[in-house]
Design a protein around this motif. Structure first.
Motif, mmCIF file in Angstrom:
data_model
loop_
_atom_site.group_PDB
_atom_site.id
_atom_site.type_symbol
_atom_site.label_atom_id
_atom_site.label_comp_id
_atom_site.label_asym_id
_atom_site.label_seq_id
_atom_site.Cartn_x
_atom_site.Cartn_y
_atom_site.Cartn_z
ATOM 1 N N LEU A 1 -7.415 -2.525 -8.158
ATOM 2 C CA LEU A 1 -8.484 -3.044 -8.971
ATOM 3 C C LEU A 1 -8.424 -1.853 -10.306
ATOM 4 C CD1 LEU A 1 -11.158 -2.751 -6.073
ATOM 5 C CD2 LEU A 1 -10.443 -4.907 -7.394
ATOM 6 N N ASN A 2 -8.114 -0.893 -10.052
ATOM 7 C CA ASN A 2 -8.102 0.110 -11.188
ATOM 8 C C ASN A 2 -6.953 -0.599 -12.355
ATOM 9 O OD1 ASN A 2 -9.836 1.832 -10.667
ATOM 10 N ND2 ASN A 2 -8.539 2.931 -9.236
ATOM 11 N N LEU A 3 -5.741 -1.077 -11.668
ATOM 12 C CA LEU A 3 -4.653 -1.730 -12.606
ATOM 13 C C LEU A 3 -5.279 -3.233 -12.995
ATOM 14 C CD1 LEU A 3 -1.646 -1.281 -10.170
ATOM 15 C CD2 LEU A 3 -1.779 -0.288 -12.432
ATOM 16 N N LEU A 4 -6.001 -3.541 -12.417
ATOM 17 C CA LEU A 4 -6.412 -5.114 -12.889
ATOM 18 C C LEU A 4 -7.329 -4.897 -14.116
ATOM 19 C CD1 LEU A 4 -6.313 -7.970 -12.174
ATOM 20 C CD2 LEU A 4 -8.419 -7.615 -10.496
ATOM 21 N N SER A 5 -8.454 -3.615 -13.686
ATOM 22 C CA SER A 5 -9.347 -3.515 -14.969
ATOM 23 C C SER A 5 -8.711 -3.311 -16.397
ATOM 24 C CB SER A 5 -9.947 -2.151 -14.735
ATOM 25 O OG SER A 5 -9.497 -1.062 -14.591
ATOM 26 N N ALA B 1 0.793 -1.224 0.009
ATOM 27 C CA ALA B 1 0.073 -0.148 -0.106
ATOM 28 C C ALA B 1 0.850 1.317 -0.063
ATOM 29 C CB ALA B 1 -0.942 -0.131 1.026
ATOM 30 N N GLY B 2 0.210 2.452 -0.403
ATOM 31 C CA GLY B 2 0.860 3.587 -0.450
ATOM 32 C C GLY B 2 1.924 3.926 -1.577
ATOM 33 N N SER B 3 2.105 5.068 -2.028
ATOM 34 C CA SER B 3 2.763 5.397 -3.241
ATOM 35 C C SER B 3 3.860 6.332 -2.790
ATOM 36 C CB SER B 3 2.155 5.713 -4.262
ATOM 37 O OG SER B 3 1.217 6.908 -3.934
ATOM 38 N N VAL B 4 4.713 7.030 -3.578
ATOM 39 C CA VAL B 4 5.675 7.861 -2.941
ATOM 40 C C VAL B 4 5.155 9.087 -2.314
ATOM 41 C CG1 VAL B 4 7.557 9.491 -3.725
ATOM 42 C CG2 VAL B 4 7.391 7.114 -4.763
ATOM 43 N N ASN B 5 5.504 9.431 -1.111
ATOM 44 C CA ASN B 5 5.104 10.251 -0.285
ATOM 45 C C ASN B 5 3.406 10.632 -0.217
ATOM 46 O OD1 ASN B 5 7.768 11.622 -0.161
ATOM 47 N ND2 ASN B 5 7.442 12.575 -2.185
ATOM 48 N N MET B 6 2.953 9.239 -0.412
ATOM 49 C CA MET B 6 1.473 9.119 -0.122
ATOM 50 C C MET B 6 1.353 7.977 0.841
ATOM 51 S SD MET B 6 -0.181 11.276 -1.991
ATOM 52 C CE MET B 6 -1.825 11.022 -2.211
ATOM 53 N N GLY C 1 -1.370 3.577 -6.245
ATOM 54 C CA GLY C 1 -0.929 4.233 -7.384
ATOM 55 C C GLY C 1 -1.089 3.464 -8.687
ATOM 56 N N LYS C 2 -0.876 3.928 -10.042
ATOM 57 C CA LYS C 2 -0.660 3.108 -11.054
ATOM 58 C C LYS C 2 0.481 2.978 -11.883
ATOM 59 C CE LYS C 2 -4.321 3.083 -13.580
ATOM 60 N NZ LYS C 2 -5.511 3.400 -14.536
ATOM 61 N N SER C 3 1.594 3.426 -10.998
ATOM 62 C CA SER C 3 3.099 3.261 -11.865
ATOM 63 C C SER C 3 3.544 2.100 -12.205
ATOM 64 C CB SER C 3 3.962 3.778 -10.739
ATOM 65 O OG SER C 3 3.964 2.801 -9.570
ATOM 66 N N LYS C 4 4.519 1.800 -12.629
ATOM 67 C CA LYS C 4 5.284 0.502 -13.208
ATOM 68 C C LYS C 4 5.313 -0.297 -12.137
ATOM 69 C CE LYS C 4 7.144 2.078 -17.516
ATOM 70 N NZ LYS C 4 8.326 2.552 -18.482
#
Length: 499
Positions: A344-348, A249-254, A317-320
């Motif tokens: 889920l967004n990536l999975l879609s 979980a989490g992304s850079v600075n999030m 997030g949706k990064s590589k």
């Protein structure tokens, strides 16, 4: 547990009660009318309102209930008018019988209301089973009824509300209270129907589980203490006993989503939580959740070996790197997997990954998805409006496609799985429509999975507990002031059965 029945199910149970059990229809109608009359009298006793009552009656059996209510109230010395809407020549047999009886009582029958104000207004126009929009003379009648002054009671269902979906079909009555019979109808607890129904009372008139004859309702909701639904806790257990959750979980600075999910996971009883997140989030997580173990994407493989349950998606997030993480937890493990939010967004966008999850689900891997309406529409490739109209059907479609448990989230959350009845969560409130609320739910469900609950049970109980926490916060602070962090912190009270 509370059953939630559809119009078709209710008609079947009503018929079974009459034809197979042998309770005459007139007896059921009399019991229904007594329950409604008693509720009306309760209102008058508490309000001191004028004892003038108007009954708006259709010409079907719901209208027949209304005629019986009018008779009973007349016997109790109320001044009652019956306003018939529809053609009496085409009325049901039960309606005609009730009207013949009513002619022996001092009840005024009319084709329009005689006053602008009444102590109580009784809606007995349609009841269960309405399938068409309320318009024409019926729409005009509902508008007139709504324009009158007085406390409103609907008999069985507010007229104009779809029994199965809660949708308003054209004009609809907005009641202060509804007395429904036998079982709670779905439309009384789904939105917007719940807002039209007012306070709902379920009256026992003789239609019970004995009326099922092997076909019980396909939808239900929990209504017991959250503590009663939790997995057992070993008095001699330790942090390993109570499950290990790997949370990507989490992304850079999030880091917020990771913090909320990890806290909720611990507050729901997980023994250990390891958070996989970018190194930029390390300091924040160490300060906010010092109990959590930390790792970066380089530690993911080892974490998967260590964990009992894997949860991925909150704030990812949706990064590589995020996509690689989702691919790794999907391809590299057979352990229970919960996918939420950005997962889920990536999975879609990854049909091959969806195909792999489907194969794994068919093979027995526990897979749990928690999409809101937008995420669900993207996964199914359909419009949000189509998903929202019958959310349990959309959730069931995704469940069948991926052989997964699906918690389809909206104002009501539906837990769907193949060969399983649908569980709808009735806890929660609009204060929970705030950032981070879904991250808390992810943590709760992951913790329940880690403690040995099956996927469906973890999702259903998790949604129920999450909603109870939201209700606790809303009661204490008000719906406008609800924050996800408060929900995580109040889980202890909910799980102790204190709220």
């Amino acid at each position: 547990m509370r059953y939630l029945v559809s119009a078709e199910e209710m008609r079947e149970y009503d018929s079974n009660t009459i034809e197979k059990i042998g309770i005459p229809a007139c007896v059921l109608m009399e019991r229904a009318a007594l329950a409604a009359a008693d509720r009306i009298e309760e209102y008058f006793e508490s309000s001191g309102a004028s004892r003038h009552v108007l009954v708006m009656a259709g010409t079907g059996n719901n209208g027949g209930d209304g005629l019986a209510v009018a008779r009973l109230l007349s016997e109790r010395d109320y001044q009652v008018e019956v306003w018939t809407v529809g053609d009496p020549g085409r009325a049901s047999g039960q309606w005609k019988r009730q009207m013949e009886i009513l002619k022996n009582y001092p009840v005024k029958c009319t084709d329009r209301p005689g006053r602008r104000e009444y102590g109580a207004l009784v809606d007995a126009l349609f009841g269960v089973g309405l399938t068409r929009a309320v318009e024409g003379m019926y729409g005009e009648a509902v508008e007139t009824f709504q324009g009158l002054g007085g406390w409103r009671l609907s008999v069985d269902m507010p007229s104009g509300i779809d029994t199965d979906t809660g949708k308003a079909l054209g004009k609809a009555v907005k009641a202060d209270a509804t007395v429904t019979f036998g079982f709670c109808k779905r439309g009384l607890v789904l939105y917007p129907g719940q807002e039209y129904a007012g306070e709902v009372r379920i009256a026992d008139i003789g239609i019970s589980h004995r009326s099922f004859f092997g076909r019980k309702p396909l939808m239900y909701a929990y209504d017991e203490s959250a503590a009663a639904l939790l997995p057992g806790r070993d008095r001699g257990g330790n942090k390993g006993t109570f499950g290990k959750v790997l949370l990507a979980a989490g992304s850079v600075n999030m880091a917020g989503a990771a913090v909320l999910a990890a806290k909720a996971c611990y507050r729901t009883g997980a023994g250990m939580v390891k958070v996989i997140t970018p190194p930029e989030n390390r300091v924040i997580l160490q300060q906010a959740v010092p109990e959590a173990l930390l790792g970066t994407y380089e530690d993911l493989e080892a974490g998967m070996e260590w964990a009992d349950v894997i949860a991925v998606g909150p704030g990812l997030g949706k990064s590589k790197e995020a996509l690689a993480c989702l691919e790794q937890v999907t391809e590299g493990s057979a352990k229970p997997l919960l996918v939420d939010a950005d997962g889920l967004n990536l999975l879609s966008e990854q049909p091959k990954l969806c195909g792999l999850l489907s194969e794994q689900g068919r093979a027995g891997r526990v897979i749990l998805l928690t999409p809101h309406v937008g995420e669900l529409s993207r996964l199914l490739g359909c419009s949000m409006a189509d998903c929202k109209e019958k959310l349990w059907s959309a959730g069931g479609a995704l469940s069948a496609r991926l052989h997964a448990v699906v918690a389809a989230k909206d104002a009501r959350t539906f837990i769907c799985a193949e060969n399983h009845d649908v569980c709808v969560n009735l806890t929660g409130n609009n204060g929970m429509g705030t950032a981070g609320s879904g991250d808390v739910l992810t943590g709760i469900i992951a913790a329940l999975l880690a403690q040995g609950m099956d996927g469906f049970g973890a999702a259903a109980v998790g949604a129920y507990v999450h909603g109870r926490a939201g209700d606790e916060v809303s009661a204490a602070r008000g719906a406008y002031a609800c924050m996800a962090g408060d929900m995580a912190e109040t889980l202890g009270r909910v799980l102790q059965g204190l709220s």
